[in-house]
Design an enzyme around this catalytic site. Structure first.
Site, PDB file in Angstrom:
ATOM      1  N   HIS A 116      -9.541   8.842  11.058  1.00  0.00           N
ATOM      2  CA  HIS A 116      -9.246   7.786  12.028  1.00  0.00           C
ATOM      3  C   HIS A 116      -9.553   8.307  13.421  1.00  0.00           C
ATOM      4  O   HIS A 116      -8.777   9.051  14.007  1.00  0.00           O
ATOM      5  CB  HIS A 116      -7.791   7.344  11.918  1.00  0.00           C
ATOM      6  CG  HIS A 116      -7.513   6.586  10.658  1.00  0.00           C
ATOM      7  ND1 HIS A 116      -7.760   5.237  10.534  1.00  0.00           N
ATOM      8  CD2 HIS A 116      -7.058   6.983   9.459  1.00  0.00           C
ATOM      9  CE1 HIS A 116      -7.459   4.838   9.322  1.00  0.00           C
ATOM     10  NE2 HIS A 116      -7.033   5.879   8.637  1.00  0.00           N
TER      11      HIS A 116
ATOM     12  N   TYR B 124     -11.765  -5.074   7.313  1.00  0.00           N
ATOM     13  CA  TYR B 124     -10.474  -4.603   7.819  1.00  0.00           C
ATOM     14  C   TYR B 124     -10.630  -3.467   8.829  1.00  0.00           C
ATOM     15  O   TYR B 124     -10.161  -3.524   9.956  1.00  0.00           O
ATOM     16  CB  TYR B 124      -9.596  -4.115   6.648  1.00  0.00           C
ATOM     17  CG  TYR B 124      -8.270  -3.592   7.140  1.00  0.00           C
ATOM     18  CD1 TYR B 124      -7.211  -4.468   7.341  1.00  0.00           C
ATOM     19  CD2 TYR B 124      -8.091  -2.249   7.463  1.00  0.00           C
ATOM     20  CE1 TYR B 124      -6.015  -4.019   7.846  1.00  0.00           C
ATOM     21  CE2 TYR B 124      -6.898  -1.800   7.975  1.00  0.00           C
ATOM     22  CZ  TYR B 124      -5.861  -2.681   8.164  1.00  0.00           C
ATOM     23  OH  TYR B 124      -4.679  -2.233   8.685  1.00  0.00           O
ATOM     24  N   HIS B 125     -11.327  -2.434   8.396  1.00  0.00           N
ATOM     25  CA  HIS B 125     -11.403  -1.228   9.221  1.00  0.00           C
ATOM     26  C   HIS B 125     -12.322  -1.403  10.412  1.00  0.00           C
ATOM     27  O   HIS B 125     -12.244  -0.667  11.374  1.00  0.00           O
ATOM     28  CB  HIS B 125     -11.830  -0.047   8.356  1.00  0.00           C
ATOM     29  CG  HIS B 125     -11.043   0.024   7.078  1.00  0.00           C
ATOM     30  ND1 HIS B 125     -11.412  -0.686   5.965  1.00  0.00           N
ATOM     31  CD2 HIS B 125      -9.909   0.671   6.779  1.00  0.00           C
ATOM     32  CE1 HIS B 125     -10.531  -0.472   5.011  1.00  0.00           C
ATOM     33  NE2 HIS B 125      -9.604   0.343   5.469  1.00  0.00           N
TER      34      HIS B 125
ATOM     35  N   ASP C 291      -8.414  13.766   8.154  1.00  0.00           N
ATOM     36  CA  ASP C 291      -8.174  12.402   8.603  1.00  0.00           C
ATOM     37  C   ASP C 291      -9.344  11.894   9.427  1.00  0.00           C
ATOM     38  O   ASP C 291      -9.832  12.560  10.321  1.00  0.00           O
ATOM     39  CB  ASP C 291      -6.836  12.391   9.365  1.00  0.00           C
ATOM     40  CG  ASP C 291      -6.863  11.568  10.627  1.00  0.00           C
ATOM     41  OD1 ASP C 291      -7.253  10.396  10.538  1.00  0.00           O
ATOM     42  OD2 ASP C 291      -6.482  12.093  11.678  1.00  0.00           O
TER      43      ASP C 291
ATOM     44  N   TYR D 154       0.870  -1.181   0.000  1.00  0.00           N
ATOM     45  CA  TYR D 154       0.000   0.000   0.000  1.00  0.00           C
ATOM     46  C   TYR D 154       0.902   1.225   0.000  1.00  0.00           C
ATOM     47  O   TYR D 154       1.587   1.496   0.982  1.00  0.00           O
ATOM     48  CB  TYR D 154      -0.866  -0.043   1.254  1.00  0.00           C
ATOM     49  CG  TYR D 154      -1.870   1.090   1.397  1.00  0.00           C
ATOM     50  CD1 TYR D 154      -2.794   1.357   0.396  1.00  0.00           C
ATOM     51  CD2 TYR D 154      -1.903   1.860   2.556  1.00  0.00           C
ATOM     52  CE1 TYR D 154      -3.728   2.367   0.542  1.00  0.00           C
ATOM     53  CE2 TYR D 154      -2.840   2.881   2.710  1.00  0.00           C
ATOM     54  CZ  TYR D 154      -3.741   3.127   1.698  1.00  0.00           C
ATOM     55  OH  TYR D 154      -4.666   4.127   1.847  1.00  0.00           O
TER      56      TYR D 154
ATOM     57  N   LYS E 150     -11.052  16.765  16.045  1.00  0.00           N
ATOM     58  CA  LYS E 150     -10.294  16.139  14.967  1.00  0.00           C
ATOM     59  C   LYS E 150     -10.259  17.101  13.786  1.00  0.00           C
ATOM     60  O   LYS E 150     -11.192  17.152  12.994  1.00  0.00           O
ATOM     61  CB  LYS E 150     -10.926  14.800  14.556  1.00  0.00           C
ATOM     62  CG  LYS E 150     -10.497  13.657  15.456  1.00  0.00           C
ATOM     63  CD  LYS E 150     -10.625  12.300  14.803  1.00  0.00           C
ATOM     64  CE  LYS E 150      -9.715  12.057  13.630  1.00  0.00           C
ATOM     65  NZ  LYS E 150      -8.286  11.940  13.946  1.00  0.00           N
TER      66      LYS E 150
END
Lengths: 665, 331
Positions: A542, A170-171, A540, A16, A536
């Site tokens: 996350h 995955y996430h 991004d 990646y 935040k």
């Protein structure tokens, strides 16, 4: 090894990657391919993922940071310079803007003289999980599902070898999902998407099994590799049953559970980062050992991802791990190693039973979209994640080098002048903006306007979004322009944060009691409850770290103001003032911490609130941390800081200090 | 910081609040939140200045209540947008529950009320319903006075439908109840007499279709009648915050009720009466009926609060001091 031994073909090996600019990333790709990588996995930067041009105010500091910036067809062409697209298998981690990036890819293929029918690769194109983790959604769930189904319906007919969506568990794992939750939510998402394609009427019933056959998954593999192996076998069984029963697919090939993997990045540690090497290898075993549940494509993180951006050498090391397993060991010479094992079979059945129960719960709520909109799924994930964090804190969950065996000799790996990570060229953002503005000035504006009008008409009218997007790509439309038209038509969405989880099951401890006492005492001395804004900034998405601090802060007695992701510095500064908070905590994982802190301090000064103390958490290299501390930031927290009680105590100390109270013993 | 220059000068702070200066608003709300004795004195001073400098009784104080999940915050956001289009400035006090264990709270309502960061016409302050601290009451009422002084529309949004939330909305000019379609709660509230308080009822999420229409009809039959307040027929409306339908009509209904209340002495007396009842509740909460008994009983307290011309906050403080004094009436 005997000549006659038949070996299975290895999986696709990818890394990646992508950074700075299309040109720099192209060089990196060609180098990786020359080292034996067999496919590409494109990392896009956050402005590209969230539909902003590089010169948009929200893109400041984010251009080229976590991936490559793609503003228009010129960038896409440069990215694949000297890489023949008819021979490449390209995976693109792109979601909200997936139709757009695929349109650019098709337009570049045309310029290379390649028939789109020959293109092979994957667009991640799973926006639903973006609402739960990762956060690069733009539009509300309804229109997002529509864009996803448009892309799927289009490729099945026009780019038949393409994997139009990678349903991601995955996430979900990164956001805290247990194996059961991963299975349940990923498969529930698949149901939502397949139902939507079926109900859209864009694909005939006869062609529908072909759609099912093109659905693939993107899975995580954590360190509990036996259970993870079982999870993948459970996926296999459940998918096979699901597509037969729900969609009547009979062809065995179209029923196969096809998946790619990135092994777990969340569990990689900043402390003693060399231990991540063995973690990555063990996690890779989870997705390769069982032939019947083996990954089609694997990308491994680099050992130093918790420290910052990996260098080419770090990525090469990750690729070599795959090559050693595939080429040196005898793994690919055998059939399935686990068939017939009662231990494995029992675990698989246990996971299936749990996942089916949770899937029923989601279906009863009306499906995945409803369960996301109500905040249910996010809340369940935050609960699981909070449990994990508490177990790490208490030592029930052991992490070597983090909460046990923490003593270490100095590591030669991080001793170099670059501290063992790569630095992004700060000039890259300015260059990208200049190039974008030159591109805009030189294109045929009339053609752009016509293409955007057609895009708007399709968005409003319900025609498939792909043909007009490809026309936009050819005409020189930019990423921001394409996304903006759809923003105007569909609106923007803010997802539930999931932090309103129940207090039940909260563990009391002496350390926690002490934190609460400090919070209470300081509240009394300052006359009102301690208030903390968690922000935040930037693009991004996350948000796990921010959410965990929010939940912990509430448990400690703080009043927490948290508004989720993607806020501008101006918004954060004003919210802090309106809410009368004692402290601002920022969370930044994209690497844009220096720029964002500078902007927020400037905004605070503008509104007369410079005295508010700031702290920051994220993936922040030591050099940057030192710089932030000398620029008015009171504390910097990184993944190394796992003791949440210690973090809370530090917040109290900072509030006391900035309000002129004496330090507590 | 906790007490910068502006807070230390209550007269100046009051002037700045009336002008709608955001920093002053934030500091004034912080001051009213502050329980230290010195701050309480400053707060009383500040509120007196705020009232004195403000002839007439401007603004519209709206209480928004309803069960969790009914969509009050999104509806508030949609109303804010309508009012902003009409050129009105809006201040919101959003109340969230706090943890009974730690006293901590997650204040998430802003998320659903997201407004443009550079719109000076909107100001949102979140409040935790601080249970063990003597209730939300101690802050929300004086804070609403600040919002009223600075904004055309001041709103208090409360979660839940317990008696306390109804108390909060009872002190507002207009109370709006947001019903959740199909939950069955509405009928329960009806039985509990809670629905006699609101001046406007709205069934949110009308995009849910039949379920929403059924709830609307249930409420409609029961409430198509005059409010106990007199001179007011309770409208039962239908809207969808997410689809953006029915919001203008809701805003109109709220405004109409405010117009019915009129202005001048009548409105002032009404506000004072409502607030006096509310202060009485707070005293009962903090000191029990025994404490109120020490002050001469409910009627005596209400009479005292209604008659005197000093600010109610000062009276509340002085009654509290009487009861708190060492060797005072509150043993």
């Amino acid at each position: 090894m005997s000549e006659t031994v038949k070996r299975d073909r290895p999986w696709l090996m990818r890394t990646y990657s992508g950074h700075s600019s299309a040109k720099a990333s192209n060089e990196l790709y060609r180098m990786n391919l020359s080292k034996g990588q067999t496919g590409l996995s494109v990392a896009f930067d956050l402005p590209t993922q969230t539909g902003y041009d590089s010169d948009h105010p929200l893109a400041r500091g984010e251009v080229g940071k976590v991936g490559v910036p793609i503003d228009h067809i010129g960038d896409m062409e440069a990215l694949f310079d000297q890489i023949p697209l008819d021979q490449m298998n390209t995976s693109m981690t792109i979601n909200a803007t997936a139709p757009w990036l695929l349109a650019l890819y098709v337009a570049v293929a045309e310029r290379q003289g390649v028939d789109p029918k020959q293109l092979q690769g994957t667009t991640q194109n799973d926006v639903l999980k973006e609402y739960l983790s990762r956060g690069t959604y733009i539009y509300p769930p309804g229109p997002s599902v529509r864009l996803t189904t448009d892309l799927i319906s289009y490729t099945v007919e026009n780019i038949p070898k393409w994997n139009p969506t990678n349903i991601c568990s995955y996430h979900l794992q990164e956001a805290g999902a247990t194996p059961t939750q991963e299975l349940a939510y990923a498969l529930s998402t698949a149901i939502t998407i397949l139902d939507a394609v079926r109900d859209s009427g864009q694909v005939t019933p006869q062609r529908f099994p072909a759609v099912v056959g093109r659905i693939s998954f993107f899975v995580n593999a954590g360190i509990r590799f036996v259970e993870e192996t079982c999870k993948l076998r459970a996926f296999n069984e459940m998918w096979d049953k699901l597509v037969q029963e729900r969609y009547g697919v009979s062809d065995e090939k179209q029923r196969r559970f096809r998946y790619g993997v990135q092994v777990n990045s969340l569990g990689l540690t900043e402390s003693q980062p060399e231990n991540n090497v063995q973690r990555i290898v063990l996690e890779m075993l989870a997705v390769t050992l069982s032939k019947n549940a083996r990954a089609r494509a694997i990308q491994l993180p680099a050992w130093n991802e918790a420290l910052g951006l990996p260098r080419p050498w770090d990525q090469q090391w990750a690729l070599r791990m795959q090559q050693v397993l595939a080429l040196e060991t005898d793994l690919l010479e055998y059939g399935d190693l686990f068939d017939g094992s009662p231990v494995i079979a029992a675990k698989v059945q246990e996971l299936i039973a749990g996942a089916e129960a949770e899937m029923t719960s989601v279906q009863e709520q009306g499906g995945m979209v409803q369960a996301i909109e109500s905040g249910y799924v996010k809340r369940e994930l935050v609960k699981s994640h909070t449990r994990r964090i508490r177990d790490i804190e208490s030592g029930d969950l052991k992490i070597v080098g983090v909460n046990c065996y923490t003593q270490t000799a100095e590591s030669p790996l991080t001793a170099g002048t670059d501290s063992g990570i790569m630095k992004v060229d700060v000039q890259a953002e300015r260059d990208q903006i200049a190039a974008l503005q030159a591109f805009r000035a030189n294109r045929d504006q009339a053609q752009v306007d016509v293409s955007l009008a057609a895009l708007r008409a399709a968005a409003l009218g319900g025609d498939n979004i792909m043909p007009c997007s490809i026309a936009c790509a050819r005409a020189g439309v930019t990423t921001g322009e394409w996304s903006e038209v759809l923003r105007e038509v569909f609106g923007e969405y803010r997802a539930p944060t999931g932090i309103d989880i129940a207090m039940a099951g909260q563990v009391g401890s002496a350390a926690m009691d002490e934190v609460r006492a400090r919070v209470r005492r300081t509240s009394e001395e300052l006359g009102r409850p301690l208030r903390l804004l968690i922000g935040k900034p930037g693009l991004d998405g996350h948000s796990n770290g921010a959410e965990q601090i929010a939940v912990k802060g509430r448990d400690a007695g703080f009043e927490i103001v948290y508004e989720g992701i993607r806020l501008t510095p101006a918004h954060i500064a004003r919210a802090a003032q309106e809410e009368g908070v004692h402290l601002i905590g920022l969370s930044v994982l994209s690497g844009s911490h220096l720029e964002l802190v500078e902007d927020i301090r400037a905004e605070l000064a503008t509104i007369g609130a410079s005295e508010l103390p700031l702290i920051i958490g994220g993936i922040i290299p030591e050099d940057d941390a030192r710089q932030l501390l000398t620029h008015g930031v009171q504390a910097v927290f990184t993944p190394k800081d796992v003791d949440m009680n210690a973090i809370m105590n530090k917040l109290v100390d900072i509030i006391r200090r900035s309000n002129g109270l004496e330090a507590l013993a | 910081m906790e007490q910068p220059a502006l807070t230390a000068d209550p007269a100046r702070l009051a002037t700045a609040v009336r002008r709608g200066e955001r920093r002053a608003l934030a500091e004034a709300l912080n001051l009213l939140d502050d329980r230290r004795p010195a701050s309480r004195r400053l707060a009383a001073d500040f509120l007196r200045h705020l009232q004195e400098g403000q002839p007439g009784d401007p603004g519209h104080l709206i209480g928004m209540t309803g069960p969790p999940g009914a969509g009050k915050s999104t509806l508030t956001a949609a109303l804010i947008a309508v009012w902003r289009r009409r050129g009105l400035r809006v201040g919101v006090l959003a109340v969230d529950p706090s943890s009974p264990i730690s006293g901590g709270a997650l204040l998430g309502d802003r998320l659903r009320m997201k407004t443009s960061a550079d719109d000076d016409g909107v100001f949102i302050r979140s409040l935790a319903c601080r249970g063990e601290f003597g209730g939300l009451s101690a802050e929300v009422w004086p804070m609403s006075l600040v919002m009223l002084a600075a904004f055309d529309v001041a709103m208090i949004e409360t979660v839940g439908v317990g008696q306390r939330e109804i108390d909060i909305s009872r002190m507002c000019d207009t109370t709006c109840f947001v019903a959740q379609p199909g939950s069955g709660d509405s009928v329960q509230f009806l039985k509990a007499g809670i629905l006699e308080v609101p001046h406007v009822l709205v069934v949110n999420k009308e995009d849910m279709g039949a379920v929403a229409r059924r709830t609307l009809s249930e409420l409609g039959t029961a409430l198509g009648r005059a409010h106990t307040d007199g001179n007011w027929e309770v409208p039962v409306l239908s809207a969808s915050a997410t689809a953006g339908t029915g919001i203008d009509a809701l805003a109109d209904a709220l405004t109409r009720h405010r117009e019915v209340l009129g202005a001048g002495d009548r409105l002032r007396a009404r506000r004072r009466r409502y607030q006096a009842h509310w202060i009485l509740k707070r005293l009962q909460e903090e000191f029990g009926s025994h404490g109120v008994g020490q002050l001469g009983g409910e009627q005596a307290v209400l009479q005292q609060l209604a008659s005197r011309d000093t600010s109610l906050f000062e009276q509340l403080e002085s009654l509290r001091q009487t009861l708190l004094q060492p060797g005072g009436k509150h043993a």
